[in-house]
Scaffold this active site. Structure first.
Site, PDB file in Angstrom:
ATOM      1  N   GLU A  28       0.827  -1.214   0.000  1.00 59.92           N
ATOM      2  CA  GLU A  28       0.000   0.000   0.000  1.00 59.92           C
ATOM      3  C   GLU A  28       0.854   1.254   0.000  1.00 59.92           C
ATOM      4  O   GLU A  28       1.204   1.784   1.066  1.00 59.92           O
ATOM      5  CB  GLU A  28      -0.911   0.022   1.234  1.00 59.92           C
ATOM      6  N   GLU A  56      -6.245  -7.359  -0.459  1.00 64.06           N
ATOM      7  CA  GLU A  56      -6.476  -7.206   0.984  1.00 64.06           C
ATOM      8  C   GLU A  56      -7.781  -6.465   1.207  1.00 64.06           C
ATOM      9  O   GLU A  56      -8.080  -5.492   0.514  1.00 64.06           O
ATOM     10  CB  GLU A  56      -5.322  -6.416   1.625  1.00 64.06           C
TER      11      GLU A  56
HETATM   12  C1  IDC Z   1      -2.591  -3.488  10.550  1.00 65.81           C
HETATM   13  C2  IDC Z   1      -2.716  -4.626  11.531  1.00 65.81           C
HETATM   14  C3  IDC Z   1      -2.370  -4.136  12.911  1.00 65.81           C
HETATM   15  C4  IDC Z   1      -0.999  -3.491  12.869  1.00 65.81           C
HETATM   16  C5  IDC Z   1      -0.941  -2.403  11.821  1.00 65.81           C
HETATM   17  C6  IDC Z   1       0.437  -1.791  11.668  1.00 65.81           C
HETATM   18  O1  IDC Z   1      -4.007  -5.171  11.461  1.00 65.81           O
HETATM   19  O2  IDC Z   1      -2.407  -5.199  13.838  1.00 65.81           O
HETATM   20  O3  IDC Z   1      -0.723  -2.930  14.123  1.00 65.81           O
HETATM   21  O4  IDC Z   1      -1.308  -2.944  10.580  1.00 65.81           O
HETATM   22  O5  IDC Z   1       1.399  -2.743  11.397  1.00 65.81           O
HETATM   23  C7  IDC Z   1      -3.869  -2.014   5.902  1.00 65.81           C
HETATM   24  C8  IDC Z   1      -2.521  -2.635   5.886  1.00 65.81           C
HETATM   25  C9  IDC Z   1      -2.361  -3.622   7.007  1.00 65.81           C
HETATM   26  C10 IDC Z   1      -3.052  -3.120   8.262  1.00 65.81           C
HETATM   27  C11 IDC Z   1      -4.542  -3.062   7.974  1.00 65.81           C
HETATM   28  C12 IDC Z   1      -5.398  -2.635   9.167  1.00 65.81           C
HETATM   29  O6  IDC Z   1      -2.192  -3.223   4.655  1.00 65.81           O
HETATM   30  O7  IDC Z   1      -0.996  -3.815   7.242  1.00 65.81           O
HETATM   31  O8  IDC Z   1      -2.814  -4.038   9.267  1.00 65.81           O
HETATM   32  N1  IDC Z   1      -4.776  -2.160   6.866  1.00 65.81           N
HETATM   33  O9  IDC Z   1      -5.029  -1.362   9.612  1.00 65.81           O
HETATM   34  N2  IDC Z   1      -4.366  -1.231   4.982  1.00 65.81           N
HETATM   35  C13 IDC Z   1      -5.573  -0.802   5.388  1.00 65.81           C
HETATM   36  C14 IDC Z   1      -5.860  -1.406   6.587  1.00 65.81           C
END
Ligand code: IDC
Length: 479
Positions: free
Chosen positions: A186, A274
């Site tokens: 992303e 995702e």
């Molecule tokens: C989130 C995880 C969370 C973690 C965070 C940072 O769920 O536990 O603390 O990342 O590392 C994304 C991302 C994905 C995110 C997810 C939710 O690709 O890594 O995971 N998210 O925030 N894009 C939109 C949402």
């Protein structure tokens, strides 16, 4: 495979004449006939590598070797370094056979704590990817190798490492027809499509040198939402490129759905690598109506979709309840609300029994391809039998790391309330990680004792998913 029978271990099984609670891991089984029916029906429905072979992109559509439209539907790991325990073949077996998933995404953070480019153990992370690819392959699934940029908003920030990583991985997997490469999860923080495109134009040829036809997924600006920008200026000169769109249903609704369909209508191949059904933080409330609206439109356009995330983290998007520590054999009550929605979305109305198709297959006893000679140990000591499987081993900074998975079985005629054991190794060790047990190290000895939820074993009962990672000298073995 060489099997070492060793048994210098001390086990204390505090056997009590109390019966074990049903929480001891008893699984509710469906009648055999019923299961057979579900299995037969689903097998012909699942678009697996054995049926579809090598995938490619025709127009906006992912297709199989015969040019027939393919839709991949599956699950993404959380960060591999945070939840390595879910990279195990029993679990992938269950996703493939019970959940009817045909794809697994291996998310490797590049910049978060323990990230690949920020001090993470590169060999360890690559080994998790190797194992994940091997397990997915054994289970007849497609698998996405995800370079999970996030806090490093611009993929150009770690471009050199990305190039090295994809060169190495695509070379190793060049004989696989089921590996998909996602080169930047992303992009965000104002990173433009032009910057992403220029990164992609350097990384794609590196992969193409080893995997001339593999499907490659490219992220889009603003956390992989601005597919319209890619549609206006797509990457040219390469086949089998798709562009990712990510959504979280409680945050992203009609507007983003319209962006997706407009981009596809404009000729862009879109892949939802995702999504979550909660808000964009991965937490907060679930919006099931919006989630279902997304599924409907993705099915209508035959867009592939992969759910975030395989973990028991205390956050809404995690598919397992945070109180559940097992790493395979999940039943419906082990699932979070996101997990339940996902299971029914993927598998339909079946009920989750906790068994995979081949739950009798001890697939984790297969050593990863990268590993030769497997010093596994099966140990009987007193009333307890422990099977220790070396599931991974790698070298990093001059030290050798060993990841073991144990099954602990109470072979007595009495239930036990707790258990503990010493595992002695051929040299001194240090502990780097452990799950579903309490661990301490003295010299060459690893002491493991049960935790509250896995100490009680019925007569003949066992607990799985006890696992740890230690480091020590090369050639280290259980004595
Ligand atoms: C989130 C995880 C969370 C973690 C965070 C940072 O769920 O536990 O603390 O990342 O590392 C994304 C991302 C994905 C995110 C997810 C939710 O690709 O890594 O995971 N998210 O925030 N894009 C939109 C949402």
């Amino acid at each position: 495979m060489k099997k070492h029978m060793t048994f210098i271990t001390v086990f204390l099984c505090l056997c009590l004449a109390v019966s074990c609670f049903s929480a001891c891991g008893k699984k509710s089984e469906k009648p055999a006939e019923d299961k057979q029916k579900t299995e037969e029906k689903s097998e012909s429905d699942i678009q697996s590598p054995s049926v579809c072979g090598k995938l490619s992109v025709e127009g906006t559509q992912l297709v199989d070797e015969k040019g027939k439209a393919v839709q991949l539907r599956g699950l993404s790991t959380h960060g591999l370094s945070f939840y390595p325990q879910y990279v195990n073949e029993e679990l992938f077996d269950q996703f493939r056979h019970d959940w009817k998933a045909n794809v697994i995404r291996l998310a490797m953070y590049t910049a978060e704590s323990g990230g690949y480019c920020t001090g993470g153990d590169k060999e360890y992370l690559k080994n998790l990817i190797r194992s994940g690819v091997e397990y997915a392959t054994n289970q007849d699934m497609y698998v996405i190798v995800d370079w999970h940029i996030l806090s490093d908003s611009n993929p150009n920030q770690h471009k050199a490492e990305a190039i090295d990583f994809f060169a190495e991985m695509s070379k190793e997997f060049s004989d696989h027809n089921n590996v998909i490469y996602e080169i930047c999860n992303e992009p965000n923080g104002g990173t433009s499509w032009g910057e992403i495109k220029s990164y992609a134009q350097e990384v794609i040829p590196v992969i193409r040198a080893n995997a001339p036809d593999a499907v490659i997924l490219v992220g889009t600006p603003n956390w992989s939402q601005y597919v319209n920008e890619a549609a206006a200026d797509p990457i040219t000169g390469y086949d089998n490129i798709m562009y990712t769109l990510h959504f979280y249903a409680a945050t992203h609704k009609d507007d983003l759905r319209n962006t997706m369909t407009a981009a596809i209508d404009a000729g862009l191949p879109v892949f939802v690598s995702e999504y979550g059904i909660c808000d964009a933080s991965g937490n907060g409330g679930i919006d099931e109506a919006q989630a279902n609206a997304w599924v409907e439109i993705m099915n209508q356009y035959n867009v592939s979709y992969v759910a975030w995330n395989i973990s028991n983290k205390n956050e809404t998007s995690a598919i397992f309840k945070s109180t559940v520590e097992k790493t395979s054999g999940f039943t419906e009550e082990d699932l979070s609300d996101s997990g339940k929605w996902l299971y029914h979305t993927l598998a339909g109305d079946a009920s989750l029994s906790g068994s995979g198709k081949a739950s009798s297959t001890n697939s984790s006893s297969k050593a990863p391809a990268s590993q030769s000679g497997s010093p596994n140990a099966s140990i009987q000591n007193g009333d307890i039998e422990v099977t220790a499987v070396l599931s991974n081993s790698w070298e990093s900074n001059g030290r050798q790391f060993y990841q073991y998975t144990l099954t602990v079985k109470n072979t007595s005629k009495q239930p036990c309330k707790s258990w503990e054991t010493d595992l002695k190794f051929s040299g001194d060790i240090s502990l780097s990680d452990g799950w579903n047990g309490q661990y301490s190290v003295r010299g060459n000895t690893l002491h493991i004792s049960s935790v509250s939820y896995n100490g009680q074993l019925t007569a003949g009962g066992s607990t799985q998913d006890v696992g740890f990672i230690i480091s020590g000298a090369a050639g280290l073995k259980i004595q």
